[in-house]
Motif scaffolding. Structure first.
Motif, PDB file in Angstrom:
ATOM      1  N   GLY A  19       0.750  -1.290   0.018  1.00  0.00           N
ATOM      2  CA  GLY A  19       0.039  -0.124   0.052  1.00  0.00           C
ATOM      3  C   GLY A  19       0.850   1.283  -0.115  1.00  0.00           C
ATOM      4  O   GLY A  19       0.355   2.247  -0.675  1.00  0.00           O
ATOM      5  N   GLY A  20       1.956   1.344   0.849  1.00  0.00           N
ATOM      6  CA  GLY A  20       2.574   2.552   0.792  1.00  0.00           C
ATOM      7  C   GLY A  20       3.613   2.775  -0.308  1.00  0.00           C
ATOM      8  O   GLY A  20       4.402   3.569  -0.228  1.00  0.00           O
ATOM      9  N   VAL A  45       8.774  -4.979  -3.532  1.00  0.00           N
ATOM     10  CA  VAL A  45       8.719  -4.513  -2.244  1.00  0.00           C
ATOM     11  C   VAL A  45       9.229  -5.626  -1.122  1.00  0.00           C
ATOM     12  O   VAL A  45       8.553  -6.638  -1.218  1.00  0.00           O
ATOM     13  CB  VAL A  45       7.553  -3.803  -1.831  1.00  0.00           C
ATOM     14  CG1 VAL A  45       7.415  -3.294  -0.373  1.00  0.00           C
ATOM     15  CG2 VAL A  45       6.951  -2.823  -2.805  1.00  0.00           C
ATOM     16  N   ASP A  46      10.065  -4.967  -0.365  1.00  0.00           N
ATOM     17  CA  ASP A  46      10.554  -6.252   0.590  1.00  0.00           C
ATOM     18  C   ASP A  46       9.305  -6.620   1.374  1.00  0.00           C
ATOM     19  O   ASP A  46       8.464  -5.782   1.867  1.00  0.00           O
ATOM     20  CB  ASP A  46      11.631  -5.674   1.485  1.00  0.00           C
ATOM     21  CG  ASP A  46      12.866  -5.251   0.856  1.00  0.00           C
ATOM     22  OD1 ASP A  46      13.122  -6.090  -0.051  1.00  0.00           O
ATOM     23  OD2 ASP A  46      13.615  -4.483   1.301  1.00  0.00           O
ATOM     24  N   SER A  56       6.072  -8.424  -5.899  1.00  0.00           N
ATOM     25  CA  SER A  56       5.659  -7.626  -7.019  1.00  0.00           C
ATOM     26  C   SER A  56       4.558  -7.868  -7.594  1.00  0.00           C
ATOM     27  O   SER A  56       4.030  -9.008  -7.422  1.00  0.00           O
ATOM     28  CB  SER A  56       7.102  -7.280  -7.807  1.00  0.00           C
ATOM     29  OG  SER A  56       7.094  -8.694  -8.316  1.00  0.00           O
ATOM     30  N   ILE A  57       3.894  -6.839  -8.566  1.00  0.00           N
ATOM     31  CA  ILE A  57       2.738  -7.143  -8.921  1.00  0.00           C
ATOM     32  C   ILE A  57       3.327  -7.108 -10.646  1.00  0.00           C
ATOM     33  O   ILE A  57       3.890  -5.996 -10.946  1.00  0.00           O
ATOM     34  CB  ILE A  57       1.510  -5.896  -8.859  1.00  0.00           C
ATOM     35  CG1 ILE A  57       1.205  -5.822  -7.610  1.00  0.00           C
ATOM     36  CG2 ILE A  57       0.493  -6.252  -9.874  1.00  0.00           C
ATOM     37  CD1 ILE A  57       0.535  -7.361  -7.009  1.00  0.00           C
ATOM     38  N   PHE A  58       2.874  -8.034 -11.438  1.00  0.00           N
ATOM     39  CA  PHE A  58       3.277  -7.848 -12.826  1.00  0.00           C
ATOM     40  C   PHE A  58       2.386  -7.650 -13.736  1.00  0.00           C
ATOM     41  O   PHE A  58       0.943  -8.158 -13.745  1.00  0.00           O
ATOM     42  CB  PHE A  58       3.898  -9.485 -13.250  1.00  0.00           C
ATOM     43  CG  PHE A  58       4.255  -9.407 -14.667  1.00  0.00           C
ATOM     44  CD1 PHE A  58       5.503  -8.739 -15.018  1.00  0.00           C
ATOM     45  CD2 PHE A  58       3.573  -9.869 -15.574  1.00  0.00           C
ATOM     46  CE1 PHE A  58       5.994  -8.971 -16.352  1.00  0.00           C
ATOM     47  CE2 PHE A  58       4.203 -10.356 -17.038  1.00  0.00           C
ATOM     48  CZ  PHE A  58       5.366  -9.625 -17.371  1.00  0.00           C
ATOM     49  N   PRO A  59       2.492  -6.271 -14.575  1.00  0.00           N
ATOM     50  CA  PRO A  59       1.200  -6.005 -15.542  1.00  0.00           C
ATOM     51  C   PRO A  59       1.296  -6.983 -16.629  1.00  0.00           C
ATOM     52  O   PRO A  59       1.467  -6.574 -17.683  1.00  0.00           O
ATOM     53  CB  PRO A  59       1.606  -4.533 -15.771  1.00  0.00           C
ATOM     54  CG  PRO A  59       3.337  -4.582 -15.572  1.00  0.00           C
ATOM     55  CD  PRO A  59       3.555  -5.766 -14.705  1.00  0.00           C
ATOM     56  N   ASP A  60       0.610  -8.264 -16.356  1.00  0.00           N
ATOM     57  CA  ASP A  60       0.520  -9.064 -17.559  1.00  0.00           C
ATOM     58  C   ASP A  60      -0.467  -8.611 -18.790  1.00  0.00           C
ATOM     59  O   ASP A  60      -0.421  -9.093 -19.818  1.00  0.00           O
ATOM     60  CB  ASP A  60       0.132 -10.522 -17.350  1.00  0.00           C
ATOM     61  CG  ASP A  60      -1.232 -10.510 -16.296  1.00  0.00           C
ATOM     62  OD1 ASP A  60      -1.360  -9.365 -15.686  1.00  0.00           O
ATOM     63  OD2 ASP A  60      -1.992 -11.606 -16.484  1.00  0.00           O
ATOM     64  N   HIS A  61      -1.485  -7.847 -18.401  1.00  0.00           N
ATOM     65  CA  HIS A  61      -2.233  -7.089 -19.139  1.00  0.00           C
ATOM     66  C   HIS A  61      -1.485  -6.661 -20.317  1.00  0.00           C
ATOM     67  O   HIS A  61      -2.255  -6.122 -21.485  1.00  0.00           O
ATOM     68  CB  HIS A  61      -3.313  -6.406 -18.816  1.00  0.00           C
ATOM     69  CG  HIS A  61      -2.857  -5.042 -17.958  1.00  0.00           C
ATOM     70  ND1 HIS A  61      -2.378  -5.451 -16.836  1.00  0.00           N
ATOM     71  CD2 HIS A  61      -2.922  -3.910 -18.482  1.00  0.00           C
ATOM     72  CE1 HIS A  61      -1.953  -4.147 -16.515  1.00  0.00           C
ATOM     73  NE2 HIS A  61      -2.190  -3.310 -17.185  1.00  0.00           N
ATOM     74  N   GLN A  62      -0.308  -5.893 -20.207  1.00  0.00           N
ATOM     75  CA  GLN A  62       0.522  -5.321 -21.327  1.00  0.00           C
ATOM     76  C   GLN A  62       1.272  -6.291 -22.080  1.00  0.00           C
ATOM     77  O   GLN A  62       1.939  -5.506 -23.057  1.00  0.00           O
ATOM     78  CB  GLN A  62       1.569  -4.371 -20.462  1.00  0.00           C
ATOM     79  CG  GLN A  62       0.508  -3.219 -19.759  1.00  0.00           C
ATOM     80  CD  GLN A  62       1.721  -2.284 -18.812  1.00  0.00           C
ATOM     81  OE1 GLN A  62       2.744  -2.524 -18.987  1.00  0.00           O
ATOM     82  NE2 GLN A  62       1.150  -1.280 -18.298  1.00  0.00           N
ATOM     83  N   LEU A  63       1.249  -7.403 -22.047  1.00  0.00           N
ATOM     84  CA  LEU A  63       1.931  -8.334 -22.840  1.00  0.00           C
ATOM     85  C   LEU A  63       1.439  -8.499 -24.202  1.00  0.00           C
ATOM     86  O   LEU A  63       0.269  -8.391 -24.290  1.00  0.00           O
ATOM     87  CB  LEU A  63       2.256  -9.705 -21.968  1.00  0.00           C
ATOM     88  CG  LEU A  63       3.184  -9.937 -20.881  1.00  0.00           C
ATOM     89  CD1 LEU A  63       3.031 -11.424 -20.452  1.00  0.00           C
ATOM     90  CD2 LEU A  63       4.430  -9.795 -21.111  1.00  0.00           C
TER      91      LEU A  63
END
Length: 463
Positions: free
Chosen positions: A67-68, A78-79, A94-101
């Motif tokens: 969130g921060g 993020v750790d 981490s979040i992976f933006p797979d919609h951009q693939l």
């Protein structure tokens, strides 16, 4: 560990639904949650089903971790902070933006969420090579698809799996070949109350583990004992005797084999707070539990009431359409209990009248598992039936409801799991058998042998 040596785990949606805190379970390795997983969690969180709660807990966990952080930090990782029971955690989330693939010819068609997640894992595998990228999913078919599409490492989520094979599950008793006393050189016996206690050397029981409230029997004698206490060098046994257990009687029911005798002794012992009964269909789990419930509530006045509950599929949606009170709504799923009551009173002059009278006198209540959360159950005999279909967290919800003076009986058949996401080794029933095997307040008995009928026995063996 160097960053290149850390594995990268890509989580599927069902992993977070199964264990909302799964991000903490990968120690020093890194965790990636594809954007498609967040979208699936968003669709599930508002459903009128129990799984929506797990989705909301998973979303809140990710929010607390990320969130921060800035958008760049969330993508780069993020750790993950260490927390209680997960002090060894040192990886990144981490979040992976797979919609951009851009879907290539080598990828799976991008019109299905599973395919989108697999494509994200394949992309990371190619981009980060030679670093190990692992796709984690509880969906068997998705694991096959991922391997077929070229994913080198695909795993099931097994952090809460305590055994690899159901054959290794603790049965709650040990059967010695020959005569038990032929294997014991020194024994110190004394009377404690009504029971004889034997203190024998730990080495006399071989190298196999010995647990509190484990039963010991042999082939050639009347020996049958229960482990009262275990130390590094000594084992304290309570001697019951096979003959004595076979002559136990509760509510007109006598054991048909020594396994039922051991189960009945545990069910009637007020010092044991939880009894776990496993075994095949027709071995007498529900019958023994209900007979013990009526005996201890009506005849012995040890408890004030009997509460019967079990997991019901789609309970939040389907129970509301049934007429009547909560007990009447639960009746179709608890027909096994009413069938058992009929067996216990079939020889009465008026069986129907006897059943109604006994249910009122014993204050038998049918409750839904969903409505158990938040309660504190005092001085009650609680029967949790068919709990092979519950997850570890669902069973924990029930066990933590038990208050002062209550007894819980968990029964189930690991060969009859109906859940799409559970197997015999990941069932909550298997989990509590292993977790509670050395707890002095619980006993576990595998009821070996079908006693319902010769037809049921043949079917269990041959089908």
């Amino acid at each position: 560990m160097e960053p290149a040596d850390r594995k990268l785990f890509v989580l599927d949606t069902n992993v977070l639904l199964h264990e909302p805190l799964a991000a903490y379970s990968f120690e020093e390795h890194d965790v990636v949650v594809p954007m498609t997983v967040l979208e699936e969690l968003d669709q599930i969180k508002d459903r009128k089903r129990d799984v929506s709660r797990d989705a909301r807990v998973a979303i809140r966990t990710l929010e607390n971790l990320l969130g921060g952080a800035s958008p760049e930090q969330i993508i780069n990782g993020v750790d993950i902070p260490a927390r209680e029971n997960h002090a060894e955690v040192s990886g990144k989330l981490s979040i992976f933006p797979d919609h951009q693939l851009n879907v290539s010819k080598a990828s799976l068609p991008g019109d299905h969420n599973d395919n989108l997640i697999i494509n994200a894992a394949l992309h990371l595998q190619k981009q980060l090579a030679p670093r190990q990228v692992v796709l984690v999913t509880k969906d068997i078919n998705m694991r096959l698809k991922a391997k077929g599409a070229g994913m080198a490492l695909v795993e099931d989520y097994r952090t809460d799996q305590l055994i690899d094979d159901i054959r290794f599950l603790t049965k709650g008793f040990r059967e010695f070949k020959g005569n038990f006393w032929d294997q014991v050189k020194d024994v110190n016996s004394q009377m404690v109350g009504r029971h004889t206690h034997h203190k024998v050397a730990r080495s006399a029981l071989d190298d196999e583990p010995v647990f509190a409230n484990q039963y010991l029997i042999d082939e050639d004698s009347d020996f049958c004992a229960r482990v009262a206490k275990v130390t590094d060098n000594e084992v304290d046994l309570i001697d019951y005797g096979r003959e004595r257990l076979m002559h136990l009687e509760t509510w007109g029911i006598k054991p048909k084999n020594i396994y039922q005798g051991m189960a009945m002794q545990a069910l009637l012992d007020p010092e044991i707070d939880m009894v776990i009964l496993t075994g095949p269909a027709g071995c007498g789990k529900t019958l023994l539990a209900m007979a013990a419930a009526l005996e201890t509530v009506i005849e012995r006045n040890l408890y004030d009431k009997v509460i019967v509950t079990r997991n019901t599929p789609e309970i939040a949606e389907s129970i509301g359409f049934l007429p009547g009170t909560e007990e009447e709504k639960m009746a179709p799923w608890l027909a096994a209990i009413t069938d058992t009551l009929e067996v216990l009173h079939k020889h009465d002059e008026n069986p129907a009248g006897s059943m109604n009278y006994i249910m009122e006198k014993a204050n038998v209540q049918f409750k839904s598992v969903n409505f158990m959360r938040g309660r504190s159950i005092q001085h009650s005999f609680v029967l949790l039936d068919e709990c092979q279909n519950l997850t570890a967290s669902q069973i924990k919800t029930i066990i933590t409801r038990m208050g002062e003076g209550s007894k819980l009986v968990c029964s189930g058949n690991l060969a009859q799991i109906d859940s799409n996401y559970l197997t015999s080794v990941t069932s909550g029933l298997t989990y509590i058998v292993e977790r509670f095997k050395d707890f002095e307040g619980s006993a576990n008995v595998y009821l070996n042998g079908v006693v319902r009928s010769r037809l049921a026995e043949f079917a269990e063996e041959q089908l």
